[in-house]
Design an enzyme around this catalytic site. Structure first.
Site, PDB file in Angstrom:
ATOM      1  N   TRP A   1      30.861  -2.054   3.770  1.00  0.00           N
ATOM      2  CA  TRP A   1      31.289  -3.349   4.320  1.00  0.00           C
ATOM      3  C   TRP A   1      32.524  -3.829   3.552  1.00  0.00           C
ATOM      4  O   TRP A   1      32.543  -3.765   2.317  1.00  0.00           O
ATOM      5  CB  TRP A   1      30.135  -4.349   4.176  1.00  0.00           C
ATOM      6  CG  TRP A   1      30.430  -5.734   4.659  1.00  0.00           C
ATOM      7  CD1 TRP A   1      31.027  -6.096   5.827  1.00  0.00           C
ATOM      8  CD2 TRP A   1      30.114  -6.953   3.970  1.00  0.00           C
ATOM      9  NE1 TRP A   1      31.099  -7.464   5.917  1.00  0.00           N
ATOM     10  CE2 TRP A   1      30.546  -8.014   4.794  1.00  0.00           C
ATOM     11  CE3 TRP A   1      29.498  -7.262   2.750  1.00  0.00           C
ATOM     12  CZ2 TRP A   1      30.396  -9.366   4.435  1.00  0.00           C
ATOM     13  CZ3 TRP A   1      29.343  -8.589   2.394  1.00  0.00           C
ATOM     14  CH2 TRP A   1      29.781  -9.628   3.232  1.00  0.00           C
TER      15      TRP A   1
ATOM     16  N   ASP B   1      21.115  -3.691   0.295  1.00  0.00           N
ATOM     17  CA  ASP B   1      21.651  -4.754   1.144  1.00  0.00           C
ATOM     18  C   ASP B   1      20.933  -4.673   2.495  1.00  0.00           C
ATOM     19  O   ASP B   1      21.073  -3.686   3.218  1.00  0.00           O
ATOM     20  CB  ASP B   1      23.167  -4.556   1.310  1.00  0.00           C
ATOM     21  CG  ASP B   1      23.817  -5.724   2.057  1.00  0.00           C
ATOM     22  OD1 ASP B   1      23.082  -6.582   2.577  1.00  0.00           O
ATOM     23  OD2 ASP B   1      25.062  -5.767   2.119  1.00  0.00           O
TER      24      ASP B   1
ATOM     25  N   ALA C   1      20.959  -6.549   5.686  1.00  0.00           N
ATOM     26  CA  ALA C   1      21.643  -7.603   6.456  1.00  0.00           C
ATOM     27  C   ALA C   1      21.247  -7.603   7.931  1.00  0.00           C
ATOM     28  O   ALA C   1      21.542  -8.565   8.641  1.00  0.00           O
ATOM     29  CB  ALA C   1      23.151  -7.441   6.323  1.00  0.00           C
TER      30      ALA C   1
ATOM     31  N   LYS D   1      21.697 -12.652  11.027  1.00  0.00           N
ATOM     32  CA  LYS D   1      21.735 -11.941  12.316  1.00  0.00           C
ATOM     33  C   LYS D   1      20.369 -11.939  12.985  1.00  0.00           C
ATOM     34  O   LYS D   1      20.275 -12.177  14.179  1.00  0.00           O
ATOM     35  CB  LYS D   1      22.206 -10.505  12.140  1.00  0.00           C
ATOM     36  CG  LYS D   1      23.017 -10.238  10.891  1.00  0.00           C
ATOM     37  CD  LYS D   1      24.489 -10.327  11.055  1.00  0.00           C
ATOM     38  CE  LYS D   1      25.146 -10.380   9.691  1.00  0.00           C
ATOM     39  NZ  LYS D   1      26.554 -10.190   9.667  1.00  0.00           N
TER      40      LYS D   1
END
Ligand code: LMR
Length: 396
Positions: A129, A210, A212, A245
């Site tokens: 990212w 991570d 996400a 999200k």
């Protein structure tokens, strides 16, 4: 003093949104920033989130401060959602802190690492990212990369990855995308995760996961299997969770840093450090998003309804993957089946930055300069235009 500052180039991801907004063409298609879009091209608020918010606001009697580590109910609920109902068997060894989004959780984790071992090296996947390196580097950590994806083969470079991890010095930190890899969409399979967990444990590396896009790849359990597996294999682990999200609460900035510690005494000490680090970064995290998530997860009816909508989002993205892969394969006479195997919002097309610019200027199709596309931005209504336009560059 301020004259010493030079202009900032556009953000590689947010700059795409800004350019898209300015384009007046009716043909324009936004495959830039990673937000889910529904059939109408809108980023919806899940029904359960809307209801929880209304109920909370109606019942709220104070907005007095909570604490630097945030909302205890939220922290416990999201830790359980991520680690499973038995918290990977490590209930007493968790230090938890609510943070402003997954980015805040990453930054707080970086601060903790910097406190524990200043100047530690964090190894991130190549590619990763776009914000990982500045965000973690901003805390003073050193950044390095490990091989992850072969752009030539449009596939995981697992051999390169495992070889590199196996040669890292003890105590180095390895940032891993728990699911829905950003920017490639290329995840590890369960056997590959098991091999990674074994190397992390054997080399005494510190995993920083991570998470996400939990629930947007396969489902809540399968997407979290990597975290749960690694939590059983290593003594210490950091997890940055984003609720942006999967709960559709992007601008509410809601995230959690969960740190698995080597014993409950250490967990108490780490919690204290997380509170103090948060106090110096943002003092207290914002409350509304966390209060909503806590309510959705703790009320069975809301939780059930949220899971139905989350499942729909994941299935819709995976359906769009199939549609896009088939249309691109037909338009280019090349196999794009690999897009179907990938998961989450992103895939990366084999286009150079110059080709990305041409696709934008000539066809009004927007993606990040590394040719990352947000698959959720694909619409069945404009798929023919999208596929034939992309094919003009993909065939070159
Ligand atoms: C993305 O990668 O597009 C999202 O995570 C949004 C962001 O903040 O970059």
């Amino acid at each position: 003093m301020l004259e010493t500052l030079s202009p900032v180039p556009p953000d590689p991801i947010l700059g795409v949104s800004a350019a898209f907004q300015k384009d007046t063409s009716p043909l324009k298609i936004d495959l830039g920033v990673g937000v889910y879009k529904d059939e109408a091209g809108k980023t919806p608020i899940p029904r359960a989130v809307k209801r929880a918010e209304q109920e909370l606001l109606a019942a709220q009697t104070t907005k007095a401060y909570l604490s630097p580590v945030g909302h205890p109910g939220f922290n416990a609920q999201v830790a359980e959602l991520t680690l499973g109902s038995d918290l990977a068997g490590r209930r007493g060894e968790l230090a938890l802190a609510q943070a402003p989004g997954g980015s805040g959780a990453l930054r707080l984790g970086a601060s903790l690492l910097q406190l524990a071992r200043p100047g530690s090296t964090v190894h991130v996947s190549d590619p990763t990212w776009a914000n990982h390196i500045p965000l973690l580097g901003g805390a003073g950590l050193k950044l390095a990369t490990y091989p992850y994806y072969s752009a030539e083969r449009n596939a995981l470079d697992f051999e390169g990855m495992i070889q590199k991890l196996g040669a890292l010095p003890e105590g180095d930190v390895v940032l891993l995308h728990a699911c829905c890899h950003n920017p490639t969409g290329q995840d590890l399979d369960p056997t590959q995760w098991a091999a990674v967990a074994e190397v992390l444990a054997r080399r005494r590396l510190i995993p920083f996961l991570d998470m996400a896009y939990h629930g947007l790849g396969e489902d809540l359990d399968r997407d979290a299997a990597s975290v749960r597996l690694i939590a059983k294999a290593v003594p210490e682990l950091l997890i940055a969770v984003s609720c942006s999200k999967n709960f559709g609460i992007y601008r509410e900035r809601t995230g959690l840093l969960a740190v698995l510690c080597n014993g409950s005494t250490q967990a108490g000490i780490v919690t204290g450090h997380l509170g103090r680090a948060a106090r110096t970064l943002w003092s207290m995290p914002p409350d509304l998003g966390a209060a909503i998530v806590d309510r959705v997860l703790s009320q069975p009816e809301l939780r059930q309804d949220w899971m139905v909508e989350l499942t729909h989002m994941a299935q819709r993205i995976n359906g769009l993957r199939s549609l896009l892969a088939d249309k691109l394969s037909a338009a280019t006479d090349t196999d794009f089946g690999w897009i179907k195997q990938q998961r989450g919002m992103f895939s990366r097309l084999p286009l150079s930055p110059e080709q990305v610019a041409r696709v934008r200027d000539q066809h009004h199709i927007y993606m990040t300069p590394d040719a990352r596309i947000n698959v959720a931005g694909v619409s069945p209504n404009s798929i023919e235009y999208l596929a034939t336009s992309l094919a003009t560059e993909l065939r070159r």
